[in-house]
Design a protein around this motif. Structure first.
Motif, short mmCIF file in Angstrom:
data_model
loop_
_atom_site.label_atom_id
_atom_site.label_comp_id
_atom_site.label_asym_id
_atom_site.label_seq_id
_atom_site.Cartn_x
_atom_site.Cartn_y
_atom_site.Cartn_z
N ARG A 1 0.85 -1.19 0.00
CA ARG A 1 0.00 0.00 0.00
C ARG A 1 0.89 1.24 0.00
N PHE A 2 0.36 2.32 -0.60
CA PHE A 2 1.17 3.50 -0.85
C PHE A 2 0.44 4.76 -0.37
N ASP A 3 1.24 5.70 0.13
CA ASP A 3 0.69 6.99 0.59
C ASP A 3 0.26 7.86 -0.58
N THR A 4 0.99 7.76 -1.69
CA THR A 4 0.71 8.54 -2.89
C THR A 4 0.77 7.62 -4.10
N VAL A 5 -0.22 7.73 -4.97
CA VAL A 5 -0.23 6.96 -6.22
C VAL A 5 -0.34 7.95 -7.38
N LYS B 1 -3.64 4.25 0.01
CA LYS B 1 -4.10 4.60 1.35
C LYS B 1 -4.10 6.10 1.60
N GLY B 2 -3.70 6.86 0.60
CA GLY B 2 -3.63 8.32 0.74
C GLY B 2 -4.24 9.02 -0.45
N THR B 3 -3.39 9.61 -1.29
CA THR B 3 -3.86 10.46 -2.39
C THR B 3 -3.45 9.88 -3.74
N LEU B 4 -4.39 9.92 -4.67
CA LEU B 4 -4.16 9.51 -6.05
C LEU B 4 -4.14 10.76 -6.92
N TYR B 5 -3.13 10.86 -7.77
CA TYR B 5 -3.05 11.95 -8.74
C TYR B 5 -3.16 11.36 -10.14
N ILE B 6 -4.06 11.92 -10.96
CA ILE B 6 -4.24 11.45 -12.33
C ILE B 6 -4.02 12.61 -13.30
N LEU B 7 -3.12 12.41 -14.24
CA LEU B 7 -2.92 13.35 -15.34
C LEU B 7 -3.35 12.65 -16.61
N CYS B 8 -4.39 13.14 -17.27
CA CYS B 8 -4.90 12.46 -18.46
C CYS B 8 -5.35 13.48 -19.50
N VAL C 1 -13.15 13.01 -4.77
CA VAL C 1 -12.48 13.82 -5.79
C VAL C 1 -12.31 15.22 -5.21
N LYS C 2 -11.08 15.56 -4.89
CA LYS C 2 -10.80 16.82 -4.22
C LYS C 2 -10.74 17.99 -5.20
N THR C 3 -9.94 17.85 -6.25
CA THR C 3 -9.83 18.91 -7.26
C THR C 3 -9.61 18.29 -8.63
N THR D 1 -6.86 15.40 -8.29
CA THR D 1 -6.41 15.00 -6.97
C THR D 1 -7.57 14.28 -6.29
N ILE D 2 -7.36 13.00 -6.01
CA ILE D 2 -8.44 12.14 -5.51
C ILE D 2 -7.97 11.45 -4.24
N GLU D 3 -8.70 11.61 -3.17
CA GLU D 3 -8.27 11.06 -1.89
C GLU D 3 -9.02 9.77 -1.58
N ARG D 4 -8.29 8.84 -1.03
CA ARG D 4 -8.89 7.58 -0.58
C ARG D 4 -9.48 7.80 0.81
N GLU D 5 -10.76 7.50 0.95
CA GLU D 5 -11.40 7.66 2.24
C GLU D 5 -11.19 6.43 3.09
#
Length: 213
Positions: free
Chosen positions: A117-121, A147-154, A181-183, A205-209
Motif C-alpha cells: 500500500r502507498f501513501d501517494t499513487v 491509502k492516501g492520495t491519487l493523482y491522475i494526469l490524463c 475527488v478533491k480537485t 487530486t483524488i483522496e482515498r477515504e
C-alpha cells in the motif's frame, strides 16, 4: 509439433487500446521512444511533486521519467508497467543517474498482486487509455494499493487534443464510494507529437477515504 510463439501479452487479457492498435504496450518502445516519452518528466508532475508524500507508486511508469524525478526528491518510489522494454530503460536511467528507484512488472488492472500500500499513487497517461469497463476495474485495483492520495494526469477534450480524450464526468464517475475527488484542474500533457505547450489535460487530486469502522 507447431513452433511455440512468444505471447506479447504474457498471458494477460489485452487492453482495449492494445486490441485497437493490434500491438502490446511493449511494442510502443521497440523502435525508439514511445509517443508519450518526450525525454523528461511531465511539467505538471514536476509542479505537483512537492505535494507527494511517503511511499509512492507510479502506475504505468513507462521509461521512468516521472518516477525518477520523484526519487530525486528523496521519495521512495516504485514504478510499475507491463512493458518490459520500458522497465529496462527505466532501470538503466536510475543506475546512470545514481537514483534509488524500484521498477517492477505489474498489471495496473491487478495491482492487488503487489500486496503493498502507498501513501501517494501517480497515474500519468494511463487512465485515458482504458475504456469505461476497464476504468471501473482499474479503480477497484487502485483501491487495493492506495491509502492516501491519487493523482491522475490524463488527456482532456479541446483544441489539439491527444488520443483518448476524457470528459470531466468520465474522469469522476468511476470514483464513487471510498474516494473523494478533491480537485480537477486544467493542465497540459507533453508528447513527442505536440509542441512544447502539449495537449489539453486534466490533473485530478483524488483522496482515498478510510473504511468505516
Amino acid at each position: 509439433m507447431p513452433e511455440r510463439t512468444e505471447d506479447p501479452f504474457d498471458g494477460r487479457t489485452p487492453t482495449s487500446h492494445e486490441r485497437m492498435t493490434g500491438q502490446s504496450w511493449d511494442a510502443s518502445y521497440h523502435e525508439g521512444p514511445a509517443p508519450w516519452d518526450f525525454g523528461g518528466p511531465q511539467p505538471a508532475i514536476v509542479r505537483a511533486a512537492p505535494r507527494f508524500t511517503g511511499k509512492v507508486l507510479d502506475a504505468g511508469c513507462g521509461s521512468g521519467e516521472n518516477a525518477l524525478h520523484l526519487a530525486s526528491r528523496g521519495l521512495q518510489v516504485l514504478g510499475v508497467d507491463v512493458a518490459e522494454t520500458a522497465l529496462r530503460t527505466a532501470r538503466r536511467k536510475a543506475t546512470e543517474r545514481g537514483l534509488d528507484a524500484e521498477f517492477a512488472t505489474a498489471d495496473a488492472l491487478h495491482l492487488e498482486r503487489l500486496q503493498r500500500r502507498f501513501d501517494t499513487v501517480l497515474d500519468c497517461g494511463l487512465f485515458h487509455a482504458f475504456d469505461a469497463d476497464e476504468r471501473l476495474a482499474y479503480v477497484k485495483s487502485l483501491e487495493a494499493v492506495t491509502k492516501g492520495t491519487l493523482y491522475i494526469l490524463c488527456f482532456s477534450e479541446g483544441e489539439n487534443a491527444g488520443p483518448h480524450p476524457v470528459k470531466r464526468e468520465a474522469l469522476t464517475k468511476p470514483f464513487g464510494e471510498g474516494w473523494r475527488v478533491k480537485t480537477i484542474e486544467k493542465e497540459r500533457v507533453r508528447t513527442r507529437f505536440h509542441d512544447e505547450d502539449g495537449a489539453p489535460a486534466w490533473f485530478a487530486t483524488i483522496e482515498r477515504e478510510p473504511p468505516d469502522e
